[in-house]
Design a protein around this motif. Structure first.
Motif, PDB file in Angstrom:
ATOM      1  N   ARG A   1       0.805  -1.228   0.000  1.00  0.00           N
ATOM      2  CA  ARG A   1       0.000   0.000   0.000  1.00  0.00           C
ATOM      3  C   ARG A   1       0.836   1.275   0.000  1.00  0.00           C
ATOM      4  O   ARG A   1       0.494   2.236  -0.660  1.00  0.00           O
ATOM      5  CB  ARG A   1      -0.900   0.034   1.232  1.00  0.00           C
ATOM      6  CG  ARG A   1      -1.970  -1.005   1.235  1.00  0.00           C
ATOM      7  CD  ARG A   1      -3.202  -0.497   0.490  1.00  0.00           C
ATOM      8  NE  ARG A   1      -3.989  -1.601   0.006  1.00  0.00           N
ATOM      9  CZ  ARG A   1      -5.086  -2.032   0.573  1.00  0.00           C
ATOM     10  NH1 ARG A   1      -5.546  -1.450   1.630  1.00  0.00           N
ATOM     11  NH2 ARG A   1      -5.739  -3.049   0.074  1.00  0.00           N
TER      12      ARG A   1
ATOM     13  N   SER B   1       2.881   1.604  -4.188  1.00  0.00           N
ATOM     14  CA  SER B   1       1.795   2.306  -4.867  1.00  0.00           C
ATOM     15  C   SER B   1       1.795   3.768  -4.415  1.00  0.00           C
ATOM     16  O   SER B   1       2.440   4.128  -3.443  1.00  0.00           O
ATOM     17  CB  SER B   1       0.452   1.644  -4.544  1.00  0.00           C
ATOM     18  OG  SER B   1       0.052   1.953  -3.225  1.00  0.00           O
TER      19      SER B   1
ATOM     20  N   VAL C   1      -0.450   5.342  -2.846  1.00  0.00           N
ATOM     21  CA  VAL C   1      -1.406   5.575  -1.764  1.00  0.00           C
ATOM     22  C   VAL C   1      -0.790   6.466  -0.687  1.00  0.00           C
ATOM     23  O   VAL C   1       0.364   6.290  -0.295  1.00  0.00           O
ATOM     24  CB  VAL C   1      -1.872   4.239  -1.143  1.00  0.00           C
ATOM     25  CG1 VAL C   1      -2.669   4.463   0.129  1.00  0.00           C
ATOM     26  CG2 VAL C   1      -2.715   3.466  -2.141  1.00  0.00           C
TER      27      VAL C   1
ATOM     28  N   CYS D   1      -1.915   8.573   3.073  1.00  0.00           N
ATOM     29  CA  CYS D   1      -2.880   8.736   4.154  1.00  0.00           C
ATOM     30  C   CYS D   1      -2.599  10.077   4.833  1.00  0.00           C
ATOM     31  O   CYS D   1      -1.496  10.308   5.308  1.00  0.00           O
ATOM     32  CB  CYS D   1      -2.718   7.593   5.144  1.00  0.00           C
ATOM     33  SG  CYS D   1      -3.745   7.758   6.588  1.00  0.00           S
TER      34      CYS D   1
ATOM     35  N   ILE E   1      -7.706   9.009   2.438  1.00  0.00           N
ATOM     36  CA  ILE E   1      -6.780   8.154   1.708  1.00  0.00           C
ATOM     37  C   ILE E   1      -6.856   8.544   0.239  1.00  0.00           C
ATOM     38  O   ILE E   1      -7.933   8.538  -0.358  1.00  0.00           O
ATOM     39  CB  ILE E   1      -7.152   6.666   1.855  1.00  0.00           C
ATOM     40  CG1 ILE E   1      -7.425   6.293   3.315  1.00  0.00           C
ATOM     41  CG2 ILE E   1      -6.085   5.778   1.219  1.00  0.00           C
ATOM     42  CD1 ILE E   1      -6.277   6.433   4.250  1.00  0.00           C
ATOM     43  N   THR E   2      -5.713   8.888  -0.349  1.00  0.00           N
ATOM     44  CA  THR E   2      -5.646   9.246  -1.761  1.00  0.00           C
ATOM     45  C   THR E   2      -4.696   8.287  -2.477  1.00  0.00           C
ATOM     46  O   THR E   2      -3.972   7.530  -1.839  1.00  0.00           O
ATOM     47  CB  THR E   2      -5.158  10.698  -1.942  1.00  0.00           C
ATOM     48  OG1 THR E   2      -3.873  10.844  -1.310  1.00  0.00           O
ATOM     49  CG2 THR E   2      -6.136  11.700  -1.336  1.00  0.00           C
TER      50      THR E   2
ATOM     51  N   LEU F   1      -5.608   5.849  -4.497  1.00  0.00           N
ATOM     52  CA  LEU F   1      -6.197   4.521  -4.681  1.00  0.00           C
ATOM     53  C   LEU F   1      -6.334   4.230  -6.176  1.00  0.00           C
ATOM     54  O   LEU F   1      -6.271   5.144  -7.001  1.00  0.00           O
ATOM     55  CB  LEU F   1      -7.548   4.446  -3.976  1.00  0.00           C
ATOM     56  CG  LEU F   1      -7.491   4.591  -2.448  1.00  0.00           C
ATOM     57  CD1 LEU F   1      -8.903   4.758  -1.875  1.00  0.00           C
ATOM     58  CD2 LEU F   1      -6.793   3.408  -1.824  1.00  0.00           C
TER      59      LEU F   1
ATOM     60  N   CYS G   1     -11.667   7.595   6.056  1.00  0.00           N
ATOM     61  CA  CYS G   1     -11.339   6.491   6.945  1.00  0.00           C
ATOM     62  C   CYS G   1     -11.350   6.940   8.401  1.00  0.00           C
ATOM     63  O   CYS G   1     -10.918   8.041   8.725  1.00  0.00           O
ATOM     64  CB  CYS G   1      -9.953   5.956   6.587  1.00  0.00           C
ATOM     65  SG  CYS G   1      -9.381   4.595   7.633  1.00  0.00           S
TER      66      CYS G   1
ATOM     67  N   PRO H   1     -15.345   4.660   0.219  1.00  0.00           N
ATOM     68  CA  PRO H   1     -14.913   5.462  -0.925  1.00  0.00           C
ATOM     69  C   PRO H   1     -15.674   6.780  -0.963  1.00  0.00           C
ATOM     70  O   PRO H   1     -16.876   6.826  -0.691  1.00  0.00           O
ATOM     71  CB  PRO H   1     -15.261   4.593  -2.136  1.00  0.00           C
ATOM     72  CG  PRO H   1     -15.323   3.204  -1.584  1.00  0.00           C
ATOM     73  CD  PRO H   1     -15.827   3.345  -0.175  1.00  0.00           C
TER      74      PRO H   1
END
Length: 99
Positions: free
Chosen positions: A33, A37, A39, A41, A59-60, A62, A70, A92
């Motif tokens: 995560r 990637s 991702v 937070c 969270i971006t 994705l 979240c 989401p």
């Protein structure tokens, strides 16, 4: 990973599904995560009551440019200074939702 107890328990707060029941199980998920990637937070707010911490996060990064809201609840082992339990509730984000 140094923040977690060896037997850290991580679950989905809506379904109750166990995400990981040890640091060894959690590590590959976090590597995928947050290292492999885009991702990210971002902490938007925090509440603390004794050994329980609740974070409000966004969270971006994705898949397909997705964004999620979240709530992460952390139960800490104060003697060890580590996190022993995490519960995530996330959804989401849809257009029109504001912080």
């Amino acid at each position: 990973m140094a923040l977690f107890t060896e037997d850290v328990h991580v679950s989905d707060g809506i379904t109750g599904a166990v995400i990981a029941s040890s640091k060894e199980q959690l590590k590959p998920r976090y590597v995928e995560r947050f290292r492999a990637s885009p991702v990210n937070c971002e902490l938007l707010g925090r509440l603390v009551c004794g050994n329980v911490v609740v974070d409000r996060e966004i969270i971006t990064g994705l898949p397909d440019g997705g964004v999620a809201d979240c709530l992460a609840t952390y139960v800490c082992d104060l003697a060890a200074g580590k996190i022993q339990r995490i519960t995530f509730v996330w959804k989401p984000r849809t257009e029109g939702v504001k912080l």
